[in-house]
Write a protein that holds these residues in place. Structure first.
Motif, mmCIF file in Angstrom:
data_model
loop_
_atom_site.group_PDB
_atom_site.id
_atom_site.type_symbol
_atom_site.label_atom_id
_atom_site.label_comp_id
_atom_site.label_asym_id
_atom_site.label_seq_id
_atom_site.Cartn_x
_atom_site.Cartn_y
_atom_site.Cartn_z
ATOM 1 N N PRO D 16 0.821 -1.213 0.000
ATOM 2 C CA PRO D 16 0.000 0.000 0.000
ATOM 3 C C PRO D 16 0.852 1.258 0.000
ATOM 4 O O PRO D 16 1.893 1.315 0.660
ATOM 5 C CB PRO D 16 -0.812 -0.097 1.295
ATOM 6 N N VAL D 17 0.408 2.256 -0.769
ATOM 7 C CA VAL D 17 1.080 3.559 -0.795
ATOM 8 C C VAL D 17 0.021 4.655 -0.699
ATOM 9 O O VAL D 17 -1.151 4.442 -1.032
ATOM 10 C CB VAL D 17 1.897 3.781 -2.092
ATOM 11 N N ILE D 18 0.463 5.826 -0.240
ATOM 12 C CA ILE D 18 -0.360 7.032 -0.311
ATOM 13 C C ILE D 18 0.268 7.943 -1.343
ATOM 14 O O ILE D 18 1.495 8.091 -1.374
ATOM 15 C CB ILE D 18 -0.461 7.710 1.070
ATOM 16 N N ARG D 20 0.042 11.766 -2.953
ATOM 17 C CA ARG D 20 -0.480 13.129 -2.863
ATOM 18 C C ARG D 20 -0.257 13.808 -4.212
ATOM 19 O O ARG D 20 0.864 13.789 -4.746
ATOM 20 C CB ARG D 20 0.279 13.861 -1.758
ATOM 21 N N GLU D 26 -5.614 13.233 -2.664
ATOM 22 C CA GLU D 26 -4.824 12.186 -2.042
ATOM 23 C C GLU D 26 -5.471 10.838 -2.350
ATOM 24 O O GLU D 26 -6.673 10.664 -2.212
ATOM 25 C CB GLU D 26 -4.755 12.440 -0.528
ATOM 26 N N ARG D 28 -4.979 6.430 -2.048
ATOM 27 C CA ARG D 28 -4.188 5.293 -1.564
ATOM 28 C C ARG D 28 -4.575 4.069 -2.361
ATOM 29 O O ARG D 28 -5.677 4.004 -2.947
ATOM 30 C CB ARG D 28 -4.352 5.092 -0.054
ATOM 31 N N LEU D 42 -2.123 1.907 -9.538
ATOM 32 C CA LEU D 42 -2.616 1.586 -8.199
ATOM 33 C C LEU D 42 -3.804 0.634 -8.314
ATOM 34 O O LEU D 42 -4.746 0.914 -9.054
ATOM 35 C CB LEU D 42 -3.059 2.842 -7.451
ATOM 36 N N ALA D 45 -7.636 1.285 -5.610
ATOM 37 C CA ALA D 45 -7.363 2.692 -5.315
ATOM 38 C C ALA D 45 -8.593 3.377 -4.712
ATOM 39 O O ALA D 45 -9.738 3.066 -5.058
ATOM 40 C CB ALA D 45 -6.955 3.418 -6.595
ATOM 41 N N GLU D 46 -8.327 4.291 -3.832
ATOM 42 C CA GLU D 46 -9.362 5.101 -3.200
ATOM 43 C C GLU D 46 -8.893 6.545 -3.179
ATOM 44 O O GLU D 46 -7.732 6.820 -2.884
ATOM 45 C CB GLU D 46 -9.584 4.675 -1.748
ATOM 46 N N GLU D 47 -9.802 7.453 -3.496
ATOM 47 C CA GLU D 47 -9.501 8.862 -3.288
ATOM 48 C C GLU D 47 -9.977 9.242 -1.895
ATOM 49 O O GLU D 47 -11.120 8.959 -1.507
ATOM 50 C CB GLU D 47 -10.219 9.719 -4.347
ATOM 51 N N ILE D 69 4.936 10.400 -2.921
ATOM 52 C CA ILE D 69 4.425 9.037 -2.733
ATOM 53 C C ILE D 69 4.984 8.545 -1.408
ATOM 54 O O ILE D 69 6.188 8.650 -1.164
ATOM 55 C CB ILE D 69 4.904 8.105 -3.858
ATOM 56 N N SER D 70 4.108 8.004 -0.580
ATOM 57 C CA SER D 70 4.554 7.511 0.722
ATOM 58 C C SER D 70 4.292 6.017 0.821
ATOM 59 O O SER D 70 3.139 5.597 0.849
ATOM 60 C CB SER D 70 3.815 8.267 1.832
#
Lengths: 71, 71, 71, 71, 71, 71, 71
Positions: D16-18, D20, D26, D28, D42, D45-47, D69-70
């Protein structure tokens, strides 16, 4: 003695840096890596906000957002 | 006698410069280095703000933010 | 007879030019140099402002800010 | 030990990544792929929106929108 | 019969053109030259403004400002 | 198993996709083609607007407008 | 059967197209030519405005303004 921008980044590896982005965001973290586009890897990254600090862990910042990096 | 922009930057090495960025920010510092993208290294950098000066130490400015550099 | 943009810049070397930037800023100065990105060196540069003129000495203008140059 | 930005992305594959984006969006999701432009794939994916989450399934994000990207 | 954009510019050399820029500015002048970036040289250039016309002489327009050119 | 962004686009050929553009526009259509810039061809394209749907037929979207594509 | 974006443009030569630009402008005309940057030549071009139509004759549109082209 002159130093190229990427040489200065290279010396800052594994040290804390402050990164100012377009739009005014400011991050600090440990510079873990970079490339010729000024894409950056920051460890223990934090976004500095008016009302405090947001912990982000590791982040990869896309270089085209960067205004300046302060080692 | 004509001088290329990067030649003029080269002559300004180790001297104070003023750097105006897009969005109106203005910095001054000692030009420590640059590259062909106009990425800059400034030592003893300061941001000049309406209400005073913010000391930043060394900064690496990404060239695409630059409007002009005044040696 | 057609003339390429950079040829016209070349003929303007050592002569006064007006430079209009994105966002509306306007500078004048003696064109000391340029390169293929339209980065410019202006000597005796002045920013033309509504309320007067700001003397800037020599400036290196990053080409991507330029709207037009008038020799 | 230094790590290049794309190496860090590579290690984050299938995790999983976040992400921005410029303008503040944002997302993930599970990082399924990337390329040298930081174009991203992704999965799941979810906004992340102020008023909840918008499910998007698989998305291909164009890299020039990315701020960070986190992993 | 198809014609490439730069071929059409080439045919317009030494003829009057209207140039619309990003942000809404509009210029007219005699097309004296161009290059592959759509940098333009206009002679007898005028900026068309709501309240009249501003004479500019010769101008070199940086191509990335152009929306369209009308021969 | 990792998949490159353009591979995922390739698998989506001839299938419906949603395309979100910078500035908030959203389109859907059948992905007919693409190239390495993420220029897209959509058949039976529709723009999704707050007050309904605008039918556009075939459209060629320039890739630099894309935020994300959802197959 | 997949078709590349420039192939679809090629098929649209000498036919009417609608061109939507960044910022919301919309043009229609006969597609006379294009190149790999999506620079376009439109004949009998018209700008479609809320309060009517503005006839422009032939225009060369710089490709980086384009959002989409609809053949």
């Amino acid at each position: 003695m002159a130093q190229k921008p990427l040489d200065v980044l290279n010396k800052a590896l594994n040290s804390p840096v402050i990164v100012r982005l377009k739009g005014g965001r400011e991050f600090r973290g440990i510079l873990q890596g970079y490339d010729i586009h000024m894409n950056l890897v920051l460890n223990d990254a934090e976004e500095l906000k008016e009302d405090g600090v947001r912990k982000l862990g590791t982040i990869i910042v896309r270089g085209d957002n960067v205004v300046y990096i302060s080692p």
